[in-house]
Design an enzyme around this catalytic site. Structure first.
Site, PDB file in Angstrom:
ATOM      1  CG  ASP A  16      -2.248   0.664   1.032  1.00  0.00           C
ATOM      2  OD1 ASP A  16      -2.212   1.883   0.806  1.00  0.00           O
ATOM      3  OD2 ASP A  16      -3.313   0.026   1.103  1.00  0.00           O
ATOM      4  CB  SER A  27      -9.533   0.588   0.530  1.00  0.00           C
ATOM      5  OG  SER A  27      -9.092   0.744  -0.787  1.00  0.00           O
ATOM      6  CG  HIS A  83      -5.416   3.784   1.306  1.00  0.00           C
ATOM      7  ND1 HIS A  83      -5.024   2.485   1.061  1.00  0.00           N
ATOM      8  CD2 HIS A  83      -6.710   3.863   0.894  1.00  0.00           C
ATOM      9  CE1 HIS A  83      -6.028   1.815   0.514  1.00  0.00           C
ATOM     10  NE2 HIS A  83      -7.066   2.622   0.409  1.00  0.00           N
TER      11      HIS A  83
END
Length: 474
Positions: free
Chosen positions: A157, A417, A194
């Site tokens: 990620d 996600s 994220h």
């Protein structure tokens, strides 16, 4: 309460929402400048020109990630793709920041401002731990049986901010690696929080000793390995696949890959290169699975039906990739007479939509293996009622303070996600109980113990993730 619902309209028309708003952790899938994949099942390695630079040698999977003049390679090649995480386009709705780790909750409550963990409807509804407030002190929780000890989860990620108190000691800094081409380490470098949010969903430890406590992950005793594929706002698919291979060779039990191609880069008739992109993904997945590592992937946030033959959502639809759709509540702690009582947020008829209801943005169809909590939103209320953001998923992030310092914090995000790491954490729980379980056995257990949910298999595949049934069966 106004319910903003476009799902039925989208299914009837087949329309996909704009990727700039609802990308699956992506905003474009443009080709990377001069970078491309070489498929060694069609190209003899000895015939690759010497001046072609090999960025990642993934020959274990018969794949090379290369740079140079693609036209000079005789055989099957396909451009590498750029994944853009600029302008907060990484989720289904705009992310929302919460308090810093030493701050106070902003909502008021009958028993004071809620603790951070009280915002975790996703963990409370699954009965993850009696540290949470759904049934304080009552009944057996998931963590009474297993906390994921002895397992390892790769987060491929944007990097993981390991200075967060709820992630302290969680990340293996020796195995973690920067797989992009910049010169920095595996921690975040310009693509936002994220990956940190994902890591918290999997493995946050609730170790914050501030006045409002911390948040708790599904498998707080698992070990996170961070493979940063994003440099600045851009990541490259080839770097992501390099992270997959490294994770498998580092004996990771599971990979969380909350990344994928957005609409319109799903329509094979418009983008025929997708067929070759699929072959690359499947070859890498085949190798990774042969090493005993499960690949969990977010299904995407385009309200897209992945079943028709002319659609191809990569890598979700690749053989060997476990695809996860998203669900979420409407009305968690707002819009009702008991909105000031967090102990009742998830009970009775106080939610407009239950927590296992398909999220308005989620992709659906044949490529979905299961669904899990990714957060939902009443878009009409979201801009008007601050508490409406509580329908999103709450986890670890970082922010920049007024002095320019990076500080640990908490925040809300929504998207597939956020659903994928719920399943990645669940896979870690299974492996902690059954270390020798094969990839196929772990996936089968997750599917066979999943619960029925609104929307049936169209939105949930085998069903909705059910940790209680899963852990009992495992």
């Amino acid at each position: 309460m106004v319910r903003h619902n476009r799902r039925s309209f989208l299914r009837l028309t087949g329309t996909a929402l704009g990727a700039a708003t609802l990308g699956a952790g992506t905003a474009t899938a443009a080709p990377s400048d001069s970078r491309f994949f070489i498929n060694l099942r069609d190209v003899d390695r000895s015939e690759v020109p010497d001046d072609i630079e090999i960025i990642h040698d993934l020959s274990q999977a018969d794949v090379l990630v290369a740079r140079g003049d693609q036209e000079r390679v005789n055989g099957t090649t396909v451009a590498d793709r750029v994944i853009d995480r600029g302008d907060d386009r990484t989720g289904a709705v705009k992310s929302r920041g919460g308090p810093t780790t030493d701050g106070k909750g902003s909502s008021h409550n009958h028993d004071g401002a809620p603790k951070n963990s009280e915002f975790q409807w996703d963990k409370r509804v699954q009965g993850v731990s009696n540290e949470l407030t759904d049934k304080p002190g009552g009944g057996k929780s998931i963590h009474d049986t297993t906390t994921g000890a002895g397992t390892r989860v790769a987060v491929v990620d944007s990097g993981v901010y390991d200075a967060h108190p709820d992630l302290a000691g969680v990340v293996n800094d020796e195995l973690s690696e920067n797989v992009s081409e910049d010169e920095y380490d595996w921690r975040p470098n310009g693509a936002g929080s994220h990956g940190t949010h994902v890591a918290g969903i999997i493995a946050a430890t609730n170790s914050n000793d501030g006045p409002d406590g911390g948040v708790l992950g599904t498998a707080p005793d698992t070990e996170i390995v961070s493979y940063r594929m994003f440099s600045g706002e851009e990541g490259k698919q080839g770097d992501g696949y390099a992270g997959w291979v490294k994770a498998a060779e580092a004996n990771c039990d599971v990979i969380n890959y909350s990344v994928g191609f957005p609409a319109p880069f799903v329509y094979v008739d418009q983008y025929p290169f997708l067929t070759e992109e699929l072959r690359i993904a499947e070859q890498v997945a085949e190798y990774v699975r042969s090493q005993g590592t499960i690949i969990v992937n977010s299904a995407g946030n385009d309200s897209l039906n992945m079943s028709p033959e002319n659609t191809l959502s990569i890598p979700t639809e690749a053989e060997g990739v476990f695809g996860v759709a998203a669900t979420g509540p409407i009305g968690c702690g707002w819009g009702g007479k008991h909105s000031d009582n967090e102990a009742k947020w998830l009970t009775g008829n106080r939610l407009e939509d239950p927590t296992d209801s398909p999220a308005f943005y989620t992709n659906y169809g044949n490529a979905v293996d299961v669904s899990a909590a990714g957060g939902d939103a009443d878009l009409d209320a979201l801009d008007k009622i601050p508490e409406a953001g509580q329908d999103l998923v709450y986890s670890t992030i970082y922010e920049t303070d007024e002095n320019g310092n990076t500080v640990p914090a908490y925040g809300w995000k929504a998207g597939t996600s956020m659903a994928a790491p719920q399943v990645a954490g669940a896979a870690a729980l299974v492996r902690s109980l059954r270390p020798d379980a094969s990839v196929e056995e772990v996936e089968s257990l997750i599917q066979k113990t999943a619960s029925s949910a609104p929307g049936d298999e169209t939105y949930h595949g085998a069903g909705h993730l059910d940790l209680k049934r899963l852990v009992k069966r495992a």
